[in-house]
Design a protein around this motif. Structure first.
Motif, mmCIF file in Angstrom:
data_model
loop_
_atom_site.group_PDB
_atom_site.id
_atom_site.type_symbol
_atom_site.label_atom_id
_atom_site.label_comp_id
_atom_site.label_asym_id
_atom_site.label_seq_id
_atom_site.Cartn_x
_atom_site.Cartn_y
_atom_site.Cartn_z
ATOM 1 N N THR A 1 -6.023 7.280 3.334
ATOM 2 C CA THR A 1 -6.371 8.358 1.217
ATOM 3 C C THR A 1 -7.009 10.065 1.569
ATOM 4 O O THR A 1 -6.130 10.605 1.307
ATOM 5 C CB THR A 1 -7.788 7.644 1.058
ATOM 6 N N GLN B 1 -4.358 11.992 0.175
ATOM 7 C CA GLN B 1 -5.501 13.380 -0.648
ATOM 8 C C GLN B 1 -4.579 14.513 -0.700
ATOM 9 O O GLN B 1 -4.473 15.662 -1.034
ATOM 10 C CB GLN B 1 -6.318 13.896 -0.583
ATOM 11 N N ASN C 1 7.926 13.483 -16.667
ATOM 12 C CA ASN C 1 6.658 12.784 -16.257
ATOM 13 C C ASN C 1 5.341 13.851 -16.529
ATOM 14 O O ASN C 1 4.609 13.909 -16.327
ATOM 15 C CB ASN C 1 6.658 13.471 -14.767
ATOM 16 N N LYS D 1 1.126 19.213 -5.741
ATOM 17 C CA LYS D 1 0.400 19.656 -6.217
ATOM 18 C C LYS D 1 0.763 21.293 -6.834
ATOM 19 O O LYS D 1 1.327 22.041 -7.884
ATOM 20 C CB LYS D 1 -0.864 19.526 -6.813
ATOM 21 N N ALA D 2 0.943 22.241 -5.651
ATOM 22 C CA ALA D 2 0.814 23.484 -5.379
ATOM 23 C C ALA D 2 2.295 23.592 -6.092
ATOM 24 O O ALA D 2 2.473 24.729 -6.179
ATOM 25 C CB ALA D 2 0.336 23.592 -4.253
ATOM 26 N N PHE E 1 5.492 10.580 -6.088
ATOM 27 C CA PHE E 1 6.539 10.954 -6.636
ATOM 28 C C PHE E 1 6.386 11.517 -7.999
ATOM 29 O O PHE E 1 6.829 12.299 -9.350
ATOM 30 C CB PHE E 1 7.097 10.009 -7.105
ATOM 31 N N ARG E 2 4.993 11.023 -9.267
ATOM 32 C CA ARG E 2 4.399 11.216 -10.011
ATOM 33 C C ARG E 2 4.033 13.066 -10.069
ATOM 34 O O ARG E 2 4.235 13.839 -11.231
ATOM 35 C CB ARG E 2 3.332 10.179 -10.126
ATOM 36 N N TYR E 3 3.224 13.281 -8.674
ATOM 37 C CA TYR E 3 2.626 14.575 -9.066
ATOM 38 C C TYR E 3 4.067 15.466 -8.516
ATOM 39 O O TYR E 3 3.960 16.675 -8.958
ATOM 40 C CB TYR E 3 1.933 14.885 -7.438
ATOM 41 N N ASN F 1 -7.097 0.808 5.485
ATOM 42 C CA ASN F 1 -6.823 2.023 5.762
ATOM 43 C C ASN F 1 -6.953 3.059 6.230
ATOM 44 O O ASN F 1 -6.968 3.997 6.592
ATOM 45 C CB ASN F 1 -8.088 2.328 3.924
ATOM 46 N N GLU G 1 0.926 -0.988 -0.163
ATOM 47 C CA GLU G 1 0.046 -0.198 0.386
ATOM 48 C C GLU G 1 0.623 1.166 -0.261
ATOM 49 O O GLU G 1 0.175 2.369 -0.310
ATOM 50 C CB GLU G 1 -0.766 -0.043 1.265
ATOM 51 N N ARG H 1 -5.880 7.336 -10.852
ATOM 52 C CA ARG H 1 -4.351 7.734 -12.060
ATOM 53 C C ARG H 1 -4.298 6.401 -12.705
ATOM 54 O O ARG H 1 -3.650 5.196 -11.775
ATOM 55 C CB ARG H 1 -3.412 8.272 -10.404
ATOM 56 N N LYS I 1 4.699 6.047 -5.142
ATOM 57 C CA LYS I 1 4.762 5.870 -6.232
ATOM 58 C C LYS I 1 3.763 6.596 -6.780
ATOM 59 O O LYS I 1 4.372 7.793 -7.766
ATOM 60 C CB LYS I 1 4.364 4.761 -7.161
ATOM 61 N N GLU I 2 2.782 6.996 -6.561
ATOM 62 C CA GLU I 2 1.885 8.258 -6.498
ATOM 63 C C GLU I 2 2.385 9.340 -6.626
ATOM 64 O O GLU I 2 2.110 10.625 -7.590
ATOM 65 C CB GLU I 2 0.358 8.068 -5.823
ATOM 66 N N ASN J 1 2.378 1.697 -3.209
ATOM 67 C CA ASN J 1 2.137 2.397 -4.830
ATOM 68 C C ASN J 1 0.920 4.613 -3.696
ATOM 69 O O ASN J 1 1.669 4.920 -4.863
ATOM 70 C CB ASN J 1 0.517 1.887 -4.440
ATOM 71 N N HIS J 2 1.190 4.494 -2.665
ATOM 72 C CA HIS J 2 1.356 5.850 -2.337
ATOM 73 C C HIS J 2 2.806 6.799 -2.674
ATOM 74 O O HIS J 2 2.339 7.410 -3.012
ATOM 75 C CB HIS J 2 1.500 6.273 -0.937
#
Lengths: 421, 387
Positions: free
Chosen positions: A407, A411, B342, A418-419, A111-113, A355, A102, B31, A108-109, A105-106
């Motif tokens: 979650t 979030q 990316n 993101k900001a 790092f993409r953002y 979760n 779990e 995603r 990885k998410e 995965n978080h």
């Protein structure tokens, strides 16, 4: 506006009142110190000191480790360059057992953002069977990539003749130092305040050498091995760390009053090394007393260096003191490879799939990884987001006394990433 | 088939379709992790759209390079790609207008990423200098690995279909070391340099590339039966590195046989790694297999920086100003560049649009047997972009 970067610096603004309280009790604290000898001055952090970097693996990146510690490596075989091509890194990801996948995965998410130039080579290990081929492949992968992010791999103690994979991994990769930085986060309910400790643990020998045998039926011997070479290396590492990050005092933890030769050697090595660093105060403490002090008055410690087993115990105590296993990350450094994991190596098997696991420890481990790869911008962005979530927004999972799910925490972190990415 | 297996352009396809607890968090469910087969379905959610902007060095190159770069800018503008180009002119044939090599290499080092058109190198060097500008730039930023991504596209008429392989070429040494001299009048020696460090590095790069892009096989191309020491060393290094990758198949092939196999049965290849000269020839041979120099994307790597450039480097100087060059290769290169940053979301929508246009076959440039202009093709791509 609140700047979370400041939270780990020497004089953070959130704790001026705490700091004042802390300084007023410092004399009492020094009397309690078991050695009673030299008076510690770690509480008096003068403002003219350069601030301690928030991200502590900052200066201990790959090139530095090779430079400073490779001389101590005896055999050096064929070593191809690490997997960094065109500024993108490939990093081995071993999710491990329990909540590991779990958490992976978080990360990885995130790092993409954050736009981190990292590709993960994910390797799943089957913990229910001695999957030798898979494990060898994972080791090989870390050797190729140089860096890994790792959840804890469960060791089923009942299966004899099968050494813990975590231990084997550390031994085979020569990850001689385990570093856990434990520091209170403002606002989070903790057993003790003003904790700011670095625990440096020898990772390769002593009790975890894995040499046990039953010489006569009913009599089992387990060998604790301490060598001068490895003790000198960890001592040097500890003092280098202290120099780099303005730590004022190094405390060697041991049990040399009982184990006069083995722990005696370790202590002697620390003492010899301390002579080369006259600016840093050297101190020593016995493990049993130290455990009590850690629970009672942890603020007296600054940087601690110790053999394997004690480090395992103490880092878990320290994590517990500041609020649980979900907050602290740990780093395993060798002269060529580095493996990043959570500070209190737990699998969290009981909360799988609910979760409610706290992702912060694993995310902070990934921040350490980014720092090690010198991707400081992305590291700052993610770390800031975690700190804002924990300290400002107080989005807490149940282990910190909150109501949020994993979650929710994610979030909230993603919002900040993101900001700022 | 070719459309559904778009793995060649998918840099991030190392992410497996993780079944692990994806159901837990709704955000990670949306995603869609980019896997090869998902690339062609419409993008469901922004994979990652960071709000910052990325600076990229742009070298328009010679010949039709500037025209193609303009097409890239048009497409990027049409879908709001957060990239700021830092344009620097570099040329050997127009050297009086060229920026200095230092300025260009500093910019690339600073940004870590560059989009570059092809540079013309004349057979007659300036002032007897042997190294071309391309070579000098590569040396300056230590760009040692050049990849050409050879992949059939549906809609192009080619002899073979379903071709999907990558050519990785060492670019710092080998025959292109630029050490040539005339010892005795009438006798010229050219040194081919092969070093263990660089051969190991390119081999490791090739295998890491295979790992990152879910490729299964690496083939080393050499001529070690004749050049026993130099190519022998290259092959030895590849073999040594291959032992670190037990899950990737390793084989080797002699260059002359490889050329025949490529023309005859190109589907057997996956990742090919080779020294400089062979790579240059095979790049071009392979580009011919899938539709010509205008459709093959490429990239050059150093440890810290990447130069994205067309796979087969032709400046196509005779077409300057005629508006007939095929921008496909340059656009696909630009998509790969976005993936490297990316910016998967933008890369995917542009790439889908290109594939759609080529597959429809309505707008074809001259090299693909049509009469459309460069700008027509780009316009068609822009119109096909679905957000």
């Amino acid at each position: 506006m609140f700047v979370p970067r400041a939270c780990a610096k020497a004089a953070p603004r959130w704790s001026t009142s705490l700091q004042a309280k802390f300084l007023s009790t410092s004399s009492v604290r020094n009397e309690v110190s078991c050695t009673g000898g030299a008076v510690s001055s770690i509480g008096d952090k003068t403002p003219d000191q350069p601030p301690r970097p928030a991200s502590y693996t900052h200066g201990f990146n790959r090139s530095m480790m090779v430079e400073q510690f490779s001389v101590m490596q005896t055999q050096d075989t064929f070593v191809p360059p690490p997997a960094k091509w065109g500024g993108r890194h490939t990093v081995t990801l071993l999710p491990g057992d329990g909540i590991g996948s779990e958490m992976a995965n978080h990360v990885k998410e995130l790092f993409r953002y954050a736009g981190a130039p990292v590709d993960f080579e994910e390797i799943d290990l089957d913990s229910t069977a001695p999957d030798v081929e898979g494990f060898e492949y994972a080791l090989m992968s870390i050797k190729r990539n140089g860096v890994a992010l790792k959840g804890n791999i469960e060791t089923r103690t009942s299966f004899q003749g099968f050494q813990s994979r975590n231990v084997v991994l550390r031994n085979r990769l020569g990850l001689f130092a385990n570093v856990v930085c434990v520091k209170n986060l403002p606002g989070i309910r903790a057993k003790q305040k003003d904790v700011d400790v670095v625990i440096i643990r020898e990772n390769l020998e002593a009790e975890y050498s894995g040499i046990e045998h039953e010489s006569v039926p009913g009599v089992v011997e387990s060998l604790k091995i301490i060598t001068r070479e490895k003790s000198m290396r960890i001592a040097k590492f500890a003092f280098e760390w202290a120099t780099k990050y303005n730590r004022k005092k190094v405390t060697a933890i041991h049990k040399a009053n009982i184990m006069k030769m083995s722990d005696g050697l370790f202590l002697e090595c620390c003492r010899i090394t301390s002579k080369e660093y006259p600016d840093i105060q050297f101190d020593q403490m016995i493990i049993d007393n130290c455990s009590m002090q850690m629970v009672n008055k942890p603020s007296q410690f600054d940087l601690m260096v110790m053999p394997n087993l004690y480090g395992d115990v103490l880092s878990n105590i320290a994590c517990g003191v500041i609020g649980g296993p979900g907050l602290v990350s740990g780093t395993n450094l060798g002269y060529r490879y580095a493996v990043f994991e959570t500070g209190a190596r737990n699998t969290g098997k009981s909360i799988v799939g609910q979760n409610i696991a706290n992702p912060c420890a694993f995310i902070r481990a990934s921040v350490d990884l980014l720092n090690y790869l010198k991707l400081e911008h992305q590291a700052h962005v993610i770390e800031d987001a975690v700190m804002k979530t924990l300290i400002e927004d107080k989005v807490w999972t149940p282990d910190l006394g909150g109501q949020a799910t994993t979650t929710d925490v994610m979030q909230n972190i993603v919002k900040y990433v993101k900001a700022n990415a | 088939m070719a459309v559904s297996r778009l793995g060649i352009f998918a840099r991030n396809s190392i992410y497996p379709p993780s079944s692990l607890l994806q159901c837990l968090s709704p955000s990670s469910q949306q995603r869609s992790i980019s896997i090869a087969t998902q690339l062609c379905v419409p993008v469901q959610a922004p994979v990652a759209k960071p709000e910052r902007r990325y600076p990229v060095t742009l070298i328009p190159g010679d010949g039709v390079g500037p025209e193609l770069m303009h097409q890239v800018r048009r497409v990027f503008d049409s879908c709001g790609v957060p990239v700021d180009f830092e344009e620097l002119y570099l040329s050997e044939v127009g050297y009086s207008r060229s920026n200095s090599l230092e300025e260009v290499s500093d910019s690339i080092k600073k940004n870590g990423i560059c989009l570059k058109g092809a540079l013309t190198s004349g057979s007659e060097g300036q002032e007897g200098e042997l190294a071309t500008l391309n070579t000098k730039l590569r040396r300056k930023i230590d760009s040692f690995a050049s990849c050409a991504l050879v992949k059939s596209m549906e809609g192009l008429k080619t002899r073979h279909t379903n071709i999907d392989f990558v050519i990785i070429r060492e670019t710092t040494e080998g025959e292109y070391s630029a050490i040539e001299y005339e010892t005795v009048p009438g006798i010229v020696e050219c040194l081919k340099i092969v070093t263990r460090v660089n051969s190991t590095r390119i081999a490791k790069f090739a295998f890491d590339y295979a790992v990152r892009n879910n490729r299964k096989k690496v083939t080393a191309i050499h001529k070690a039966n004749i050049m026993k020491l130099s190519d022998g060393l290259f092959l030895e290094c590849c073999t040594q590195v291959s032992e670190l990758y037990p899950r990737i198949k390793f084989s080797n092939m002699i260059i002359d046989n490889a050329c025949m196999q490529l023309v005859n049965n190109p589907n057997q290849f996956d990742v090919m790694v080779m020294p400089n000269l062979y790579g240059n020839i095979i790049d071009n041979l392979a580009a011919g297999l899938v539709g010509g120099a205008g459709v093959v994307p490429g990239e050059s790597y150093s440890h810290d920086a990447v130069i994205f450039e067309p796979g087969a480097r032709h400046s196509y100087a005779e077409a300057v100003g005629k508006n007939i060059a095929n921008p496909t290769g340059m656009l696909l290169t630009a998509c790969n560049m976005l993936r490297h940053l990316n910016l998967d979301y933008h890369a995917t929508i542009i790439e889908e649009a290109i594939i759609k246009v080529i597959k429809a076959g309505k707008v074809r440039t001259k090299d693909l047997g049509g009469h459309a202009k460069t700008t027509d093709f780009t316009t068609a791509v822009i119109k096909s972009i679905t957000f």
